[in-house]
Design a protein around this motif. Structure first.
Motif, mmCIF file in Angstrom:
data_model
loop_
_atom_site.group_PDB
_atom_site.id
_atom_site.type_symbol
_atom_site.label_atom_id
_atom_site.label_comp_id
_atom_site.label_asym_id
_atom_site.label_seq_id
_atom_site.Cartn_x
_atom_site.Cartn_y
_atom_site.Cartn_z
ATOM 1 N N MET A 1 0.906 -1.251 -0.020
ATOM 2 C CA MET A 1 0.072 0.224 -0.005
ATOM 3 C C MET A 1 0.836 1.273 -0.070
ATOM 4 O O MET A 1 2.128 1.352 0.684
ATOM 5 N N ARG A 2 0.356 2.419 -0.499
ATOM 6 C CA ARG A 2 -0.744 2.722 -1.236
ATOM 7 C C ARG A 2 -0.705 2.484 -2.741
ATOM 8 O O ARG A 2 -1.741 2.104 -3.358
ATOM 9 N N ASP A 3 0.355 2.473 -3.158
ATOM 10 C CA ASP A 3 0.572 2.423 -4.653
ATOM 11 C C ASP A 3 0.200 1.009 -5.248
ATOM 12 O O ASP A 3 -0.052 0.874 -6.508
ATOM 13 N N PHE B 1 -2.612 -0.523 -4.001
ATOM 14 C CA PHE B 1 -4.071 -0.673 -3.965
ATOM 15 C C PHE B 1 -4.526 -1.094 -5.172
ATOM 16 O O PHE B 1 -5.385 -1.972 -5.475
ATOM 17 N N LYS C 1 -6.450 -4.744 -6.404
ATOM 18 C CA LYS C 1 -7.896 -4.639 -6.744
ATOM 19 C C LYS C 1 -8.253 -5.080 -8.019
ATOM 20 O O LYS C 1 -9.149 -6.103 -8.178
#
Length: 320
Positions: free
Chosen positions: A303-305, A307, A311
């Motif tokens: 995370m964050r990149d 995420f 998904k």
């Protein structure tokens, strides 16, 4: 009838056709058959010439057309004439093999466009004849065989006649529809032609009285973006347009999009295909590593990149 339609409107085209239409005429490339690469010349990358095949193949076609124009006043040529220019020392067997190599490359990269498949089925259900009218260096036999390999027996058998510019010596813009009308023994307005080239598939046949529907594949912004994507691919991977084509398998989905809201367009046309490809690459790498090590592989997205890739990976059901 002289209209412009989108990909979404193709399956219902005949519902809006004037009475008296007896023949559905279709362009082949970029209408019935699409390529999963950005440009037709991308397919030439797989012809196997040392140092890259695209430039020699393009140059050979240019020379063949120039020679034909000098001798006959027309520049329509066969694929055999093109390869004879590219391989001047080749004997008949080698030349035939080179031509087959290109046809095989086309078959690997072409696919039938679903909305046009639906349109052909509707035409046959209505009792219409279906013909192909194509500006191409392929013969009608070669094009028919390519359609059968790519689109299957049903579509190939549904086509009643194929007309090509290389056999007629005339492009659509130069009047190819005149011999088409004569051969089909119908009035011009009994033919409804669909194709993606404004001049060749609408303006020229309409001048002869043929009913026409111009298929606009992409909006202007999408067309520019697809071209720029291919240019970027060349900069990222030196093999692109040397030994491999500039691949764009998402082109039909871009064509089928109706939504114009900018954020949706960015996600649908750009981010979605990019993340889809990345997720498939991660999956393939994980599978290869599992096979090599003999142990299960767990993917980890930081995370964050990580995420959005995570998904996408989950949405595709690729594991975790």
């Amino acid at each position: 009838m002289k209209i412009s339609i989108s990909a979404q409107q193709i399956p219902t085209l005949l519902a809006h056709a004037p009475e008296g239409v007896k023949i559905l005429s279709l362009d082949c490339f970029d209408t019935l058959l699409w390529r999963n690469a950005q440009a037709p010349s991308d397919v030439f990358a797989e012809l196997g010439l040392e140092g890259g095949s695209i430039e020699p193949r393009v140059l050979a076609e240019r020379k063949a057309r120039k020679a034909q124009l000098f001798h006959t006043g027309r520049n329509e040529v066969s694929i055999e004439a093109i390869h004879a220019r590219m391989l001047p020392a080749a004997d008949e067997v080698a030349l035939a093999a080179a031509v087959q190599c290109e046809i095989d490359a086309e078959a690997r990269h072409c696919f039938a466009f679903t909305p046009v498949v639906a349109l052909i089925r509707e035409a046959k259900a209505r009792g219409l004849k279906v013909i192909i009218v194509s500006d191409t260096y392929f013969s009608s036999t070669q094009l028919g065989e390519l359609i059968r390999r790519v689109a299957g027996d049903e579509m190939a058998d549904a086509i009643d006649r194929i007309f090509t510019s290389s056999e007629s010596g005339l492009s659509k813009g130069e009047g190819l529809f005149s011999p088409v009308i004569e051969a089909m023994v119908v009035a011009p307005n009994a033919i409804l032609h669909l194709g993606d080239n404004l001049r060749a598939d609408q303006l020229a046949p309409a001048e002869l009285g043929v009913m026409t529907a111009h298929f606009k594949q992409f909006d202007d912004a999408a067309e520019t973006r697809l071209r720029h994507e291919a240019m970027a691919a060349v900069m990222i991977d030196p093999a692109t347009r040397q030994t491999v084509p500039a691949m764009q398998p998402h082109r039909p989905l871009v064509s089928l999009r109706n939504e114009q809201e900018p954020a949706y367009v960015l996600g649908h046309d750009v981010i979605g295909p990019m993340l889809h490809s990345f997720a498939e690459w991660v999956r393939d790498e994980a599978q290869a590593l599992a096979e090599t090590s003999g142990r299960p592989v767990k993917t980890l997205f930081l995370m964050r990149d990580g995420f959005l890739p995570m998904k996408m990976f989950e949405t595709l059901g690729s594991g975790g």
